[in-house]
Design an enzyme around this catalytic site. Structure first.
Site, PDB file in Angstrom:
ATOM      1  CD  GLU A 137      41.457  46.563  44.893  1.00  0.00           C
ATOM      2  OE1 GLU A 137      41.850  45.900  43.996  1.00  0.00           O
ATOM      3  OE2 GLU A 137      41.021  46.163  46.065  1.00  0.00           O
ATOM      4  CD  GLU A 138      40.035  44.234  48.673  1.00  0.00           C
ATOM      5  OE1 GLU A 138      39.881  43.424  47.808  1.00  0.00           O
ATOM      6  OE2 GLU A 138      40.948  44.172  49.165  1.00  0.00           O
ATOM      7  CG  ASP A 154      44.347  43.144  49.958  1.00  0.00           C
ATOM      8  OD1 ASP A 154      44.449  44.353  49.170  1.00  0.00           O
ATOM      9  OD2 ASP A 154      43.413  42.636  49.525  1.00  0.00           O
TER      10      ASP A 154
END
Length: 393
Positions: A153-154, A121
């Site tokens: 994105e996290e 990820d």
């Protein structure tokens, strides 16, 4: 000195993706500090003839001293001439940030895995995507292919939100996230809330002189945990996670302020769940919406196993402007290994991903062959309307 990411010329394709994934994992790029990763990708792509744009993204909260970060947008020379006002026909995407803490790569050939922060990820995915895209370049079939790699994105999806200002209008968006190499039919929506409770501080030996902010908040949270939330056959149940709790300043004093941060994984539009939250909480706390988006229906291609995603991705934040645009979500690795102290990706699955990304991209560049499980207009409408303005909730 920025890290050098490169596969060795003498490497076989299977070995090249291992070495590239290892190199990418070894570049620290925690959310808010993605600078080195952006520049390393830029160098790798320019060396192979890509035109690269580093798009500035404002500093992340808590990282203001580090300044701007950059999204990485790359395309083949001539693409802008062929589709001057739209950009590439096919846009390949993932994110370059990871969750903390950083730890470097370990290639465990005996057990057939690569370990390290971002292994699945999404550093391994980036390696597979880059090599697949480069294979299409070498076969002369990448003229209408673009790459978009974004920050944050996290955390707050600010990278993908900023990418919308590039005014790209792809017909096909292919996003890489760890999906166990399955094409995702739909992903859950998200509702992130903060509950704020107010009290009056006083000595805990004389509680009648004050009012605890913690007590009503705890009661409200218990009621939310006991509430009935929507569920359906496709996406399963709406889930609630109470992720953060804060309040008080001393054990022997009533708390003047308390707050809780909640995340719902949604199968319905967020307004439906928010209405229940407000009715359940009542006047025990203020309800503040942080972010919200609806569930997203996605496209699939024949020939690939499918599944649903209970996690959120950047797809909900990208503006697919073409009325018949299609969005796809697929990548090697398991979300169950992401964000963990044992994050890993299986080497055989990573190696297979190079081939299937190449095959999928080629099908999209030529136009999907066979029918998709979601009609394009339905998927585009769902994606385009998926981000909810929190101010309106």
């Amino acid at each position: 000195m920025l890290p050098d990411i490169d596969e060795r010329n003498e490497d076989s394709p299977g070995e090249a993706v291992i070495r590239l994934a290892e190199s990418l994992i070894n570049i620290e790029s925690l959310s808010g500090s993605e600078h080195a990763m952006a520049h390393a990708l830029k160098g790798w792509l320019i060396k192979r003839g890509w035109e690269v744009v580093l798009q500035p993204v404002p500093p992340a909260l808590g990282h203001e001293e580090e300044g701007e970060r950059w999204n990485v947008y790359a395309f083949r020379p001539g693409t802008g001439v062929a589709r001057r006002d739209k950009g590439p026909k096919v846009l390949l995407n993932s994110h370059i940030d990871t969750v903390p803490p950083f730890y470097s790569a370990t290639v465990d050939r005996q057990n057939g895995v690569i370990r390290g922060r971002g292994a699945c990820d999404t550093k391994g995915i980036l390696a597979a995507q880059l090599l697949a895209a480069q294979r299409l370049v070498e076969s002369g079939q990448a003229a209408d292919l673009g790459l978009l790699y974004v920050v944050s994105e996290e955390t707050d999806h600010s990278g993908m939100k900023q990418a919308n200002s590039l005014n790209l209008r792809p017909n096909f968006l292919l996003v890489g996230e760890p999906t166990e190499s399955k094409m995702i039919r739909s992903q859950k929506g998200l509702l992130k809330l903060r509950l704020l409770s107010h009290g009056v501080s006083c000595h805990s030996g004389y509680p009648s002189l004050g009012k605890s902010a913690i007590d009503p908040l705890v009661d409200a949270l218990q009621d939310l945990k006991r509430a009935h939330w929507p569920q359906n056959e496709e996406l399963g149940a709406t889930t609630l996670n109470i992720g953060l709790l804060k309040g008080g300043h001393a054990a022997n004093a009533l708390a003047a302020e308390a707050e809780a941060t909640l995340v719902f994984r949604l199968i319905t539009p967020p307004e439906q769940v928010l209405e229940t939250v407000r009715a359940t909480v009542g006047d025990r706390a203020d309800v503040e919406v942080i972010t919200a988006n609806t569930p997203v229906q996605l496209n699939t291609l024949e020939g690939y196993a499918t599944d649903v995603a209970c996690f959120n991705t950047d797809i909900a934040y990208f503006d697919l402007r073409e009325p018949t645009a299609q969005a796809f979500l697929m990548g090697p690795g398991s979300i169950l290994d992401a964000h963990s102290d044992h994050e890993l990706i299986q080497i055989p699955e990573l190696q297979r991903a190079v081939a299937y990304y190449e095959e999928i991209l080629l099908r999209l560049l030529k136009g999907p062959r066979g029918s998709t499980q979601r009609v394009a207009s339905q998927a585009a409408e769902s994606v385009g309307a998926s981000v909810v303005d929190a101010r309106a909730l």
